[in-house]
Design an enzyme around this catalytic site. Structure first.
Site, PDB file in Angstrom:
ATOM      1  N   HIS A 179     -80.826 -27.891   2.937  1.00 48.60           N
ATOM      2  CA  HIS A 179     -80.504 -29.209   2.255  1.00 48.60           C
ATOM      3  C   HIS A 179     -81.505 -29.604   1.775  1.00 48.60           C
ATOM      4  O   HIS A 179     -82.561 -30.069   2.647  1.00 48.60           O
ATOM      5  CB  HIS A 179     -79.920 -30.096   2.789  1.00 48.60           C
ATOM      6  CG  HIS A 179     -78.921 -30.704   2.246  1.00 48.60           C
ATOM      7  ND1 HIS A 179     -79.213 -32.481   1.789  1.00 48.60           N
ATOM      8  CD2 HIS A 179     -78.001 -31.573   1.637  1.00 48.60           C
ATOM      9  CE1 HIS A 179     -79.011 -32.915   0.958  1.00 48.60           C
ATOM     10  NE2 HIS A 179     -78.199 -32.384   1.132  1.00 48.60           N
TER      11      HIS A 179
ATOM     12  N   GLU B 257     -82.537 -32.716   2.037  1.00 43.96           N
ATOM     13  CA  GLU B 257     -83.069 -34.335   2.687  1.00 43.96           C
ATOM     14  C   GLU B 257     -83.517 -33.178   4.242  1.00 43.96           C
ATOM     15  O   GLU B 257     -83.732 -34.332   5.703  1.00 43.96           O
ATOM     16  CB  GLU B 257     -81.225 -34.836   3.673  1.00 43.96           C
ATOM     17  CG  GLU B 257     -80.548 -35.812   2.405  1.00 43.96           C
ATOM     18  CD  GLU B 257     -79.078 -35.823   2.343  1.00 43.96           C
ATOM     19  OE1 GLU B 257     -78.420 -35.435   3.449  1.00 43.96           O
ATOM     20  OE2 GLU B 257     -79.076 -36.737   0.940  1.00 43.96           O
TER      21      GLU B 257
ATOM     22  N   ASN C 163     -70.118 -32.479   2.265  1.00 48.74           N
ATOM     23  CA  ASN C 163     -71.317 -32.589   2.847  1.00 48.74           C
ATOM     24  C   ASN C 163     -71.178 -34.196   3.515  1.00 48.74           C
ATOM     25  O   ASN C 163     -71.656 -34.858   2.992  1.00 48.74           O
ATOM     26  CB  ASN C 163     -72.424 -32.584   2.431  1.00 48.74           C
ATOM     27  CG  ASN C 163     -73.765 -32.405   3.392  1.00 48.74           C
ATOM     28  OD1 ASN C 163     -73.571 -32.435   4.602  1.00 48.74           O
ATOM     29  ND2 ASN C 163     -74.912 -32.498   2.573  1.00 48.74           N
TER      30      ASN C 163
ATOM     31  N   LYS D 131     -73.015 -34.954   6.037  1.00 58.11           N
ATOM     32  CA  LYS D 131     -74.250 -36.195   6.201  1.00 58.11           C
ATOM     33  C   LYS D 131     -73.759 -36.846   7.810  1.00 58.11           C
ATOM     34  O   LYS D 131     -73.110 -35.993   8.449  1.00 58.11           O
ATOM     35  CB  LYS D 131     -74.739 -36.769   4.952  1.00 58.11           C
ATOM     36  CG  LYS D 131     -74.633 -36.374   3.820  1.00 58.11           C
ATOM     37  CD  LYS D 131     -75.537 -36.794   2.890  1.00 58.11           C
ATOM     38  CE  LYS D 131     -75.471 -35.812   1.537  1.00 58.11           C
ATOM     39  NZ  LYS D 131     -76.131 -36.240   0.658  1.00 58.11           N
TER      40      LYS D 131
ATOM     41  N   GLY E 100     -77.529 -38.697  -4.033  1.00 51.53           N
ATOM     42  CA  GLY E 100     -77.165 -39.701  -3.292  1.00 51.53           C
ATOM     43  C   GLY E 100     -77.364 -41.271  -4.592  1.00 51.53           C
ATOM     44  O   GLY E 100     -77.157 -42.720  -4.241  1.00 51.53           O
TER      45      GLY E 100
ATOM     46  N   SER F 176     -74.325 -35.964  -6.884  1.00 48.88           N
ATOM     47  CA  SER F 176     -73.333 -37.614  -7.366  1.00 48.88           C
ATOM     48  C   SER F 176     -72.037 -37.151  -8.049  1.00 48.88           C
ATOM     49  O   SER F 176     -71.153 -37.257  -9.169  1.00 48.88           O
ATOM     50  CB  SER F 176     -74.360 -37.585  -8.019  1.00 48.88           C
ATOM     51  OG  SER F 176     -75.408 -38.754  -7.472  1.00 48.88           O
TER      52      SER F 176
ATOM     53  N   GLU G 153     -78.797 -28.593  -5.845  1.00 49.14           N
ATOM     54  CA  GLU G 153     -78.584 -29.689  -6.121  1.00 49.14           C
ATOM     55  C   GLU G 153     -79.917 -30.319  -6.360  1.00 49.14           C
ATOM     56  O   GLU G 153     -81.036 -30.408  -5.545  1.00 49.14           O
ATOM     57  CB  GLU G 153     -78.368 -30.321  -4.626  1.00 49.14           C
ATOM     58  CG  GLU G 153     -77.618 -29.302  -4.192  1.00 49.14           C
ATOM     59  CD  GLU G 153     -76.262 -30.323  -2.971  1.00 49.14           C
ATOM     60  OE1 GLU G 153     -75.624 -30.787  -3.172  1.00 49.14           O
ATOM     61  OE2 GLU G 153     -77.347 -30.652  -1.805  1.00 49.14           O
TER      62      GLU G 153
HETATM   63  P1  13P Z   1     -73.685 -37.030  -3.061  1.00 42.84           P
HETATM   64  O1  13P Z   1     -72.738 -35.863  -3.953  1.00 42.84           O
HETATM   65  O2  13P Z   1     -73.776 -37.775  -2.430  1.00 42.84           O
HETATM   66  O3  13P Z   1     -75.282 -37.446  -4.499  1.00 42.84           O
HETATM   67  O4  13P Z   1     -74.426 -35.885  -2.506  1.00 42.84           O
HETATM   68  C1  13P Z   1     -74.909 -34.702  -2.534  1.00 42.84           C
HETATM   69  C2  13P Z   1     -75.480 -33.981  -1.413  1.00 42.84           C
HETATM   70  O5  13P Z   1     -76.324 -34.351  -1.104  1.00 42.84           O
HETATM   71  C3  13P Z   1     -74.047 -33.122  -1.432  1.00 42.84           C
HETATM   72  O6  13P Z   1     -74.948 -32.083  -0.184  1.00 42.84           O
END
Ligand code: 13P
Length: 250
Positions: free
Chosen positions: A94, A96, A9, A11, A172, A212, A166
């Site tokens: 997601h 976010e 992803n 982002k 992150g 992560s 997740e």
């Molecule tokens: P990270 O791997 O940067 O923690 O992000 C995970 C994520 O949100 C994947 O959709």
């Protein structure tokens, strides 16, 4: 036997040039289809990335969609448009967007239905906040998000759903769930899917872990019996850090 599925992803990162270069390096690095692989670039680069990976073992996903097939929805993309762009997948729910942009469960449910009816595979994300984990609400939250997000799906639609667990506190932050925490959550999710959609669906359901994931922790997590892959954020932005995660899955 469930096939492992690793998705990157991206982002809201990459430029047009860097997205194409990254997609090319990933496609060149994936030499067989022992592991399913997808990259999910920002919307403006979907077509360019899909062109670059065409004919390789790498597929493309969008990071979001609307539930309508067309209409006056400024700034949105329909599942059909995402298919036309050359995608196989779309990420829905997601954190976010769910937490960051307050997208409600009903809205996510409509998106999952629309995406899967159109022929896309939905990567439907669920996960608890840190405060919810600390107050022992993880399972209740996961059950609620599954029930709401997958409510009313037909057998055909549920067959085009991949789940991504997740935990929001691991996204992150560099704070990865322990392999045991991941396994416990995944086993609960599979059991819950079994209750709602039957054991066959539950046994076939791909459940990715996200939060992560890096080359050095991927293997331990991916070894867990109910962890069927990973949804990778930061480490998917470089082929040198993404390809080893795919190798760890195979
Ligand atoms: P990270 O791997 O940067 O923690 O992000 C995970 C994520 O949100 C994947 O959709």
């Amino acid at each position: 036997m469930r096939k492992k599925f690793i998705a990157g992803n991206w982002k809201m990162y990459t430029s047009k040039a860097s997205s194409v270069a990254l997609a090319k390096s990933v496609a060149e690095g994936v030499k067989d289809d022992r592991v399913s692989v997808a990259v999910c670039p920002p919307a403006p680069w979907l077509v360019a990335v899909a062109e670059i990976v065409k004919g390789s073992f790498v597929h493309v996903g969008a990071q979001n969609c609307h539930y309508a097939s067309e209409g006056a929805f400024t700034g949105d993309m329909s599942p059909q448009m995402i298919l036309d762009a050359g995608c196989r997948y779309v990420i829905i729910g997601h954190s976010e967007r769910r937490h960051g942009l307050a997208e409600p469960d009903l809205f996510l449910n409509r998106k999952v239905k629309a995406a899967t009816s159109a022929g896309l595979t939905a990567i439907f994300c669920i996960g608890e906040l840190l405060a919810e984990r600390e107050t022992q609400q993880t399972e209740a939250v996961l059950a609620f998000q599954l029930d709401a997000g997958l409510s009313g799906l037909t057998a055909e639609q549920i067959s085009r759903v991949v789940l991504a667990y997740e935990p929001v506190w691991a996204i992150g932050t560099g704070k990865v769930a322990t392999p045991q925490q991941a396994q416990e959550a995944h086993a609960f999710i599979r059991q819950h899917i079994g209750k709602r959609f039957g054991n066959d669906v539950a046994q076939q359901m791909i459940i990715q872990y996200g939060g992560s994931v890096k080359a050095d922790n991927a293997q331990e997590i991916l070894k867990q019996p109910d962890v069927d892959g990973a949804l990778v954020g930061g480490a998917s932005l470089k082929a040198e850090t993404f390809l080893p995660i795919i190798q760890a899955a195979s």
